[in-house]
Motif scaffolding. Sequence first.
Motif, PDB file in Angstrom:
ATOM      1  N   PHE A 194      38.475 102.360  60.886  1.00 16.83           N
ATOM      2  CA  PHE A 194      38.490 101.213  59.981  1.00 16.83           C
ATOM      3  C   PHE A 194      39.662 100.280  60.291  1.00 16.83           C
ATOM      4  CE2 PHE A 194      36.345 104.041  56.573  1.00 16.83           C
ATOM      5  CZ  PHE A 194      35.137 103.891  57.229  1.00 16.83           C
ATOM      6  N   LEU A 195      40.838 100.853  60.517  1.00 22.05           N
ATOM      7  CA  LEU A 195      42.013 100.022  60.773  1.00 22.05           C
ATOM      8  C   LEU A 195      41.896  99.274  62.100  1.00 22.05           C
ATOM      9  CD1 LEU A 195      44.926 102.310  59.511  1.00 22.05           C
ATOM     10  CD2 LEU A 195      44.004 100.264  58.427  1.00 22.05           C
ATOM     11  N   CYS A 196      41.304  99.913  63.097  1.00 18.46           N
ATOM     12  CA  CYS A 196      41.103  99.232  64.391  1.00 18.46           C
ATOM     13  C   CYS A 196      40.130  98.061  64.254  1.00 18.46           C
ATOM     14  CB  CYS A 196      40.592 100.225  65.438  1.00 18.46           C
ATOM     15  SG  CYS A 196      41.837 101.371  66.037  1.00 18.46           S
ATOM     16  N   ILE A 197      39.032  98.284  63.525  1.00 17.37           N
ATOM     17  CA  ILE A 197      38.063  97.202  63.308  1.00 17.37           C
ATOM     18  C   ILE A 197      38.726  96.050  62.557  1.00 17.37           C
ATOM     19  CG2 ILE A 197      35.945  96.564  62.093  1.00 17.37           C
ATOM     20  CD1 ILE A 197      34.907  99.382  62.638  1.00 17.37           C
ATOM     21  N   ASN A 198      39.452  96.371  61.506  1.00 17.23           N
ATOM     22  CA  ASN A 198      40.134  95.328  60.735  1.00 17.23           C
ATOM     23  C   ASN A 198      41.167  94.598  61.574  1.00 17.23           C
ATOM     24  OD1 ASN A 198      38.611  96.092  58.570  1.00 17.23           O
ATOM     25  ND2 ASN A 198      40.293  96.877  57.342  1.00 17.23           N
ATOM     26  N   PHE A 199      41.852  95.336  62.447  1.00 17.10           N
ATOM     27  CA  PHE A 199      42.871  94.722  63.303  1.00 17.10           C
ATOM     28  C   PHE A 199      42.251  93.673  64.227  1.00 17.10           C
ATOM     29  CE2 PHE A 199      45.152  94.783  67.411  1.00 17.10           C
ATOM     30  CZ  PHE A 199      46.378  94.299  66.989  1.00 17.10           C
ATOM     31  N   LEU A 237      40.707  91.597  54.177  1.00 16.76           N
ATOM     32  CA  LEU A 237      41.016  92.443  55.330  1.00 16.76           C
ATOM     33  C   LEU A 237      42.460  92.937  55.286  1.00 16.76           C
ATOM     34  CD1 LEU A 237      39.299  90.623  58.355  1.00 16.76           C
ATOM     35  CD2 LEU A 237      38.615  92.777  57.296  1.00 16.76           C
ATOM     36  N   LEU A 238      43.382  92.026  54.992  1.00 11.54           N
ATOM     37  CA  LEU A 238      44.796  92.400  54.953  1.00 11.54           C
ATOM     38  C   LEU A 238      45.086  93.369  53.813  1.00 11.54           C
ATOM     39  CD1 LEU A 238      46.381  88.894  55.715  1.00 11.54           C
ATOM     40  CD2 LEU A 238      46.416  90.902  57.206  1.00 11.54           C
ATOM     41  N   SER A 239      44.554  93.071  52.616  1.00 12.09           N
ATOM     42  CA  SER A 239      44.802  93.956  51.473  1.00 12.09           C
ATOM     43  C   SER A 239      44.148  95.317  51.676  1.00 12.09           C
ATOM     44  CB  SER A 239      44.301  93.316  50.176  1.00 12.09           C
ATOM     45  OG  SER A 239      42.910  93.123  50.217  1.00 12.09           O
TER      46      SER A 239
END
Length: 307
Positions: free
Chosen positions: A31-36, A61-63
């Motif tokens: 999830f964090l990679c996709i959001n990044f 996305l940031l929150s």
Amino acid sequence: MADNVSIVGGDVTLRSINDRVIIVQILMIIFLCINFFLILTFFRKECFYTTSRYILFAVTLLSDSFILFIADVLFVFSYFQFTMPVWLCIIISVVVILYITVTPVTLTAMTLERYVAICMPLRHGELCSQSSTVNCILIIHGLSSVPCIVILSTFFASASHSFYTQYRMCSVEIFILYRWQDHIRAGMNQVYFVLMCITIVFCYVKIMKVAKAASGENKSSTWKGLRTVILHAFQLLLCLIQLWCPFIETAVLQISLELFLNVRFFTYLTFSLAPRCLSPLIYGLRDETFVHALKSYVCFGLCKINI
């Protein structure tokens, strides 16, 4: 967590908890990679950071990324039974409570933006300008800070000075010292739940009327906006259910500790992680402009590596 020191079941119980931790870490990394990558794509093109709906999308996305990271850290601390001073937990909890509320409030604002774009297209440029969106973000954070202020105010009024120096496992529950504080938190959650649901239903009904009256390309665009509102409603429902999870977990804890741990893990995956992985699907991977920019960015990165 209590199970990792349990003798009953021996290695089976320990392996079960280890599996859970591994699952959470794998999901978190994905999830964090996709959001990044989505956040990087957002900042690469001017049309994204000057458009209202994309700016609000970036806020979610940031929150979400921030909450996912903090929640994972607290999850690991809970697993290894790490404790910390209450004053440090207060600082962490301020941010957690704030941004847990920011996501559903921002989703409601995004739904209103779709309502203005479809039902009031002539005023969309005026109401959803870049400056208006910045003011909207400030309002979102102001509204989201109210539960945090109320919860901590009741805690500061009730806790003794010695309590702040004690070492506890960090969770929002440590701020609930008396039952009346729990009732206040439940009342605030109900108010937010009702107001957000009314907003979603209102926007859905209005867009539905426009969708039925539209024709040609406008009809296709309107129905796409309606599907987006429906997805927002589903995502928002999961986020709002999360507000009720502490009450469910408290009731389950009275029955069985093992059942409480299982229910808490399920609610953590379903109502904490799942809603925060839907934002990339709703506005990232479903949006043709964003997907095209994302593909260009990824391909450019691969070409650069090959060179």
